[in-house]
Design a protein around this motif. Structure first.
Motif, PDB file in Angstrom:
ATOM      1  N   ILE A   1      -6.431  24.189 -58.833  1.00 24.68           N
ATOM      2  CA  ILE A   1      -7.690  24.948 -58.736  1.00 24.68           C
ATOM      3  C   ILE A   1      -8.103  25.334 -60.158  1.00 24.68           C
ATOM      4  O   ILE A   1      -7.336  25.959 -60.893  1.00 24.68           O
ATOM      5  CB  ILE A   1      -7.505  26.196 -57.849  1.00 24.68           C
TER       6      ILE A   1
ATOM      7  N   PRO B   1     -11.048  26.499 -63.381  1.00 20.01           N
ATOM      8  CA  PRO B   1     -12.225  27.301 -63.734  1.00 20.01           C
ATOM      9  C   PRO B   1     -13.327  26.416 -64.304  1.00 20.01           C
ATOM     10  O   PRO B   1     -13.172  25.198 -64.385  1.00 20.01           O
ATOM     11  CB  PRO B   1     -11.653  28.234 -64.807  1.00 20.01           C
TER      12      PRO B   1
ATOM     13  N   MET C   1      -9.565  20.761 -68.165  1.00 18.21           N
ATOM     14  CA  MET C   1      -8.734  21.267 -67.060  1.00 18.21           C
ATOM     15  C   MET C   1      -8.312  20.132 -66.122  1.00 18.21           C
ATOM     16  O   MET C   1      -7.194  20.102 -65.614  1.00 18.21           O
ATOM     17  CB  MET C   1      -9.511  22.310 -66.242  1.00 18.21           C
TER      18      MET C   1
ATOM     19  N   SER D   1     -14.353  24.135 -60.393  1.00 15.65           N
ATOM     20  CA  SER D   1     -15.169  25.310 -60.100  1.00 15.65           C
ATOM     21  C   SER D   1     -16.467  24.862 -59.426  1.00 15.65           C
ATOM     22  O   SER D   1     -17.027  23.816 -59.761  1.00 15.65           O
ATOM     23  CB  SER D   1     -15.497  26.046 -61.396  1.00 15.65           C
ATOM     24  N   GLU D   2     -16.963  25.668 -58.514  1.00 10.64           N
ATOM     25  CA  GLU D   2     -18.233  25.352 -57.846  1.00 10.64           C
ATOM     26  C   GLU D   2     -19.400  25.346 -58.839  1.00 10.64           C
ATOM     27  O   GLU D   2     -20.464  24.811 -58.557  1.00 10.64           O
ATOM     28  CB  GLU D   2     -18.503  26.314 -56.683  1.00 10.64           C
TER      29      GLU D   2
ATOM     30  N   PHE E   1      -2.986  26.972 -60.749  1.00  8.97           N
ATOM     31  CA  PHE E   1      -4.270  27.669 -60.820  1.00  8.97           C
ATOM     32  C   PHE E   1      -4.572  28.097 -62.242  1.00  8.97           C
ATOM     33  O   PHE E   1      -3.703  28.616 -62.942  1.00  8.97           O
ATOM     34  CB  PHE E   1      -4.236  28.916 -59.921  1.00  8.97           C
TER      35      PHE E   1
ATOM     36  N   ILE F   1      -4.053  34.361 -55.396  1.00  4.42           N
ATOM     37  CA  ILE F   1      -3.478  33.025 -55.205  1.00  4.42           C
ATOM     38  C   ILE F   1      -1.951  33.099 -55.217  1.00  4.42           C
ATOM     39  O   ILE F   1      -1.277  32.507 -54.370  1.00  4.42           O
ATOM     40  CB  ILE F   1      -4.039  32.057 -56.265  1.00  4.42           C
TER      41      ILE F   1
ATOM     42  N   GLY G   1      -6.328  35.232 -67.475  1.00  7.62           N
ATOM     43  CA  GLY G   1      -7.222  35.720 -68.519  1.00  7.62           C
ATOM     44  C   GLY G   1      -6.504  36.285 -69.734  1.00  7.62           C
ATOM     45  O   GLY G   1      -5.284  36.401 -69.775  1.00  7.62           O
TER      46      GLY G   1
ATOM     47  N   CYS H   1     -10.263  30.934 -72.831  1.00  7.13           N
ATOM     48  CA  CYS H   1      -9.241  31.931 -72.474  1.00  7.13           C
ATOM     49  C   CYS H   1      -8.513  32.464 -73.694  1.00  7.13           C
ATOM     50  O   CYS H   1      -8.113  33.618 -73.723  1.00  7.13           O
ATOM     51  CB  CYS H   1      -8.258  31.333 -71.477  1.00  7.13           C
TER      52      CYS H   1
ATOM     53  N   GLU I   1     -11.453  41.688 -70.239  1.00  6.36           N
ATOM     54  CA  GLU I   1     -11.862  40.340 -70.634  1.00  6.36           C
ATOM     55  C   GLU I   1     -13.339  40.143 -70.300  1.00  6.36           C
ATOM     56  O   GLU I   1     -13.727  40.261 -69.136  1.00  6.36           O
ATOM     57  CB  GLU I   1     -11.037  39.279 -69.889  1.00  6.36           C
TER      58      GLU I   1
ATOM     59  N   PHE J   1     -15.178  37.341 -71.580  1.00  4.85           N
ATOM     60  CA  PHE J   1     -15.351  35.888 -71.481  1.00  4.85           C
ATOM     61  C   PHE J   1     -16.771  35.478 -71.880  1.00  4.85           C
ATOM     62  O   PHE J   1     -17.433  34.676 -71.235  1.00  4.85           O
ATOM     63  CB  PHE J   1     -15.031  35.419 -70.051  1.00  4.85           C
TER      64      PHE J   1
ATOM     65  N   LEU K   1      -2.025  36.613 -73.611  1.00  7.93           N
ATOM     66  CA  LEU K   1      -2.226  35.157 -73.651  1.00  7.93           C
ATOM     67  C   LEU K   1      -2.036  34.595 -75.066  1.00  7.93           C
ATOM     68  O   LEU K   1      -1.134  33.789 -75.299  1.00  7.93           O
ATOM     69  CB  LEU K   1      -3.610  34.814 -73.101  1.00  7.93           C
TER      70      LEU K   1
ATOM     71  N   LEU L   1       1.224  26.009 -73.228  1.00  5.08           N
ATOM     72  CA  LEU L   1       0.254  27.109 -73.219  1.00  5.08           C
ATOM     73  C   LEU L   1       0.419  27.906 -71.940  1.00  5.08           C
ATOM     74  O   LEU L   1       0.428  27.335 -70.845  1.00  5.08           O
ATOM     75  CB  LEU L   1      -1.167  26.535 -73.299  1.00  5.08           C
TER      76      LEU L   1
HETATM   77  P1  NAD Z   1     -12.163  32.449 -61.224  1.00  7.52           P
HETATM   78  O1  NAD Z   1     -10.846  33.104 -61.033  1.00  7.52           O
HETATM   79  O2  NAD Z   1     -13.362  33.147 -60.712  1.00  7.52           O
HETATM   80  O3  NAD Z   1     -12.187  31.009 -60.520  1.00  7.52           O
HETATM   81  C1  NAD Z   1     -11.301  29.984 -60.884  1.00  7.52           C
HETATM   82  C2  NAD Z   1     -11.174  29.008 -59.727  1.00  7.52           C
HETATM   83  O4  NAD Z   1     -10.595  29.689 -58.620  1.00  7.52           O
HETATM   84  C3  NAD Z   1     -12.494  28.435 -59.231  1.00  7.52           C
HETATM   85  O5  NAD Z   1     -12.304  27.077 -58.875  1.00  7.52           O
HETATM   86  C4  NAD Z   1     -12.783  29.271 -57.995  1.00  7.52           C
HETATM   87  O6  NAD Z   1     -13.571  28.593 -57.029  1.00  7.52           O
HETATM   88  C5  NAD Z   1     -11.374  29.497 -57.462  1.00  7.52           C
HETATM   89  N1  NAD Z   1     -11.222  30.699 -56.646  1.00  7.52           N
HETATM   90  C6  NAD Z   1     -11.913  31.870 -56.724  1.00  7.52           C
HETATM   91  N2  NAD Z   1     -11.476  32.734 -55.776  1.00  7.52           N
HETATM   92  C7  NAD Z   1     -10.486  32.103 -55.090  1.00  7.52           C
HETATM   93  C8  NAD Z   1      -9.658  32.469 -53.995  1.00  7.52           C
HETATM   94  N3  NAD Z   1      -9.740  33.670 -53.423  1.00  7.52           N
HETATM   95  N4  NAD Z   1      -8.768  31.565 -53.539  1.00  7.52           N
HETATM   96  C9  NAD Z   1      -8.660  30.344 -54.111  1.00  7.52           C
HETATM   97  N5  NAD Z   1      -9.413  29.931 -55.142  1.00  7.52           N
HETATM   98  C10 NAD Z   1     -10.317  30.809 -55.650  1.00  7.52           C
HETATM   99  O7  NAD Z   1     -12.280  32.136 -62.783  1.00  7.52           O
HETATM  100  P2  NAD Z   1     -13.517  31.506 -63.554  1.00  7.52           P
HETATM  101  O8  NAD Z   1     -14.581  32.550 -63.673  1.00  7.52           O
HETATM  102  O9  NAD Z   1     -13.863  30.185 -62.966  1.00  7.52           O
HETATM  103  O10 NAD Z   1     -12.866  31.212 -64.997  1.00  7.52           O
HETATM  104  C11 NAD Z   1     -12.768  32.143 -66.007  1.00  7.52           C
HETATM  105  C12 NAD Z   1     -11.355  32.691 -66.084  1.00  7.52           C
HETATM  106  O11 NAD Z   1     -10.419  31.626 -66.319  1.00  7.52           O
HETATM  107  C13 NAD Z   1     -11.156  33.641 -67.262  1.00  7.52           C
HETATM  108  O12 NAD Z   1     -10.453  34.765 -66.816  1.00  7.52           O
HETATM  109  C14 NAD Z   1     -10.315  32.832 -68.246  1.00  7.52           C
HETATM  110  O13 NAD Z   1      -9.513  33.604 -69.112  1.00  7.52           O
HETATM  111  C15 NAD Z   1      -9.489  32.019 -67.319  1.00  7.52           C
HETATM  112  N6  NAD Z   1      -8.916  30.844 -67.996  1.00  7.52           N
HETATM  113  C16 NAD Z   1      -7.590  30.856 -68.318  1.00  7.52           C
HETATM  114  C17 NAD Z   1      -7.012  29.769 -68.997  1.00  7.52           C
HETATM  115  C18 NAD Z   1      -5.542  29.758 -69.366  1.00  7.52           C
HETATM  116  O14 NAD Z   1      -5.029  28.705 -69.753  1.00  7.52           O
HETATM  117  N7  NAD Z   1      -4.849  30.877 -69.269  1.00  7.52           N
HETATM  118  C19 NAD Z   1      -7.812  28.664 -69.322  1.00  7.52           C
HETATM  119  C20 NAD Z   1      -9.167  28.681 -68.969  1.00  7.52           C
HETATM  120  C21 NAD Z   1      -9.707  29.786 -68.305  1.00  7.52           C
END
Ligand code: NAD
Length: 499
Positions: free
Chosen positions: A167, A169, A176, A196-197, A246, A256, A272, A304, A402, A404, A430, A468
């Protein structure tokens, strides 16, 4: 539905891909007919116009994808390691051949700069090449045991974990896709990938391309479209899914992790960050302002590992912020395709509102707004590059949460201990970047900063061989490098009694 970047000639393959307009999940080597009437619009954040719709996959489609993945694992197991290596390498080469097209599609669904989109495709290509090599290098170990009753030969072998639910972002959609799918395939797994949608199009196009790779069985890569709450949850709950990987926000990661744990599935959470930038008084201040701006404003701050909490020595505080403000205020906002554009829009209307809300909170908290702080002019989800100065070390949301987005908060520090205490004063862990010319001090900080990845004299970047993952509330487990091989395989211990 329109594509409003009139400054660019779209690649013919982008035009023909976008002409489809309505997308469903790509499962078992083809687009499945949508199983529900629920559609989600995908918007171009520059024009704010819809460019596509995706169908909510939900449980029925996830079930079809899971069955296809189970079949694919059996076929993939018959493919020799060196054939797997070649297949992954060929996929990398194919993606590289479609780089221009994929980068254009990425700009349209995400808003990022075309030059950055091309770098992202290139990073994905490198990731597939890197893990192609791992396909022939999965290994266990032989072990001495102390069992009585004769001779024993004990060893471990590493086996694929099984069907992986991935799953993702929206911030680096192509990277990703590579970070999750390349190591999983190298280890012998099959994947159900949910982009992501907000940015589903590049993953669908990449999955389409994968069908021309000989040795990839149908169902090895499945891309399901839809929301997290319906499709993402269906993936986690599916009985054939063995592993959940995830990447996203810490709030979603918590949900999750709980759901995966209830079903005793293994999971990796990449979450995050609110990453410190630690600048010492002996740093090269000709490089510091530019390096820090790059570290926070790249990809509109939607990274991130971006450095969003800046710590400067008191004596250097005002001058460094003035230099940074000069850089930030001269950044041109515009279409990702614009030749002079330095900052594109943020990804969506919702995210734009969230970032602007944080900026308003910063203003209301009475900390100094050094530059930026407004919406960009005209259409598009533009946020000015924004710098706050929190000279009184107040606990304010722009400093603790965060965002972002292209927002950084600077704080002065008194001495080494004060710097260390302030930098570690966060629920996240992170990344960190340290700027100094003193190796001794750099190592002391590296030892004491609680963060999963640390760069010295550079903004934090990624490399396929460098694991990472976050400490504290930034995650559980690692991606990339050998760590991902461990994540997508499990050790089986074997002992032969032979006397
Ligand atoms: P998000 O958590 O809103 O969504 C991420 C994914 O999870 C999407 O595909 C979404 O549809 C899905 N999702 C949302 N709710 C869910 C649920 N209840 N059950 C299952 N799936 C669900 O995050 P975002 O806004 O898409 O991305 C930004 C975040 O990602 C920031 O916090 C950023 O720091 C983090 N990020 C972390 C890394 C890392 O390597 N640590 C890398 C990139 C982004």
């Amino acid at each position: 539905m329109t594509v409003a970047h009139d400054i660019v000639d779209l690649h013919p393959e982008v035009s023909s891909f976008l002409a489809r307009k309505e997308y469903s999940s790509f499962v078992n080597g083809e687009y499945l007919a949508a199983q529900t009437n629920e559609l989600i619009s995908v918007h171009d954040p520059y024009s704010e116009e819809p460019i596509a719709t995706i169908a909510e996959a939900g449980e029925p489609v996830v079930d079809i994808a899971a069955q296809a993945a189970v079949r694919a694992i059996k076929e993939w197991k018959k493919v020799l390691p060196n054939q797997k290596e070649k297949a992954l390498f060929d996929y990398a080469t194919l993606i590289e051949a479609h780089a221009e097209e994929l980068a254009q599609l990425l700009v349209l669904e995400h808003g990022k700069l075309f030059s950055d989109a091309k770098k992202e495709v290139s990073a994905a290509v490198n990731c597939f090449r890197y893990y192609a090599g791992w396909s022939t290098k999965i290994e266990g170990s032989t072990l001495d045991v102390s069992l009585s009753g004769g001779d024993h030969f004990a060893y471990t072998k590493r086996e694929p974990v099984g069907v992986v639910a991935a799953i993702a972002p929206w911030n680096v959609p192509i990277m990703m896709y590579a970070w999750k799918i390349a190591p999983a395939l190298a280890c012998g797994c099959a994947v159900i990938f949910k982009p992501s949608e907000f940015t589903p199009l590049t993953a669908l196009r990449l999955a389409e391309l994968s069908t021309s790779i000989s040795h990839f069985p149908k169902g090895l890569i499945n891309v399901v479209t839809g929301s997290g709450i319906k499709t993402g949850q269906a993936m986690i709950h599916h009985p054939s899914v063995a592993k959940v990987t995830f990447t996203g926000s810490s709030d979603t990661g918590r949900i999750i992790g709980q759901n995966a744990a209830k079903r005793l599935k293994s999971f990796t959470l990449e979450l995050g960050g609110k990453n410190p930038v630690l600048v010492l008084d002996d740093a090269d201040y000709t490089k510091v302002p530019g390096g820090i701006c790059k570290g926070i404003f790249y990809n509109q701050g939607q990274v991130c590992v971006s450095g969003s909490r800046l710590f400067l020595p008191k004596a250097k505080f005002d001058n460094t912020l003035a230099d940074m403000a000069g850089i930030a205020s001269s950044m041109k906002l515009g279409s990702g395709f614009g030749p002079d554009t330095k900052l594109g829009p943020v990804v969506s209307e919702d995210h734009f509102k969230k970032v602007m809300q944080y900026i308003e909170e910063g203003k209301n908290d009475n900390i100094e707004l050094v530059t930026g702080g407004h919406k960009g002019e005209g259409k598009g989800y533009f946020v000015e590059p924004t710098i706050f100065a929190n000279t009184e070390n107040k606990k304010v949301s722009v400093e603790t949460e965060e965002i972002f987005g292209p927002v950084i908060t600077a704080m002065p520090y008194d001495d080494f201990d004060d710097l260390l205490r302030k930098a570690n004063d966060t629920i996240y862990g992170l990344s960190a970047s340290i700027w100094t010319s003193n190796l001794h001090k750099a190592h002391r900080l590296i030892d004491q900063i609680k963060a999963g990845i640390i760069y010295v004299n550079s903004p934090v970047r990624s490399d396929p061989n460098l694991p990472l993952g976050g400490f504290k509330q930034s995650g559980i487990g690692k991606e990339l490098g050998r760590s991902a091989i461990d994540a997508y395989t499990e050790a089986k211990s074997v002992c032969l009694h032979y006397s």
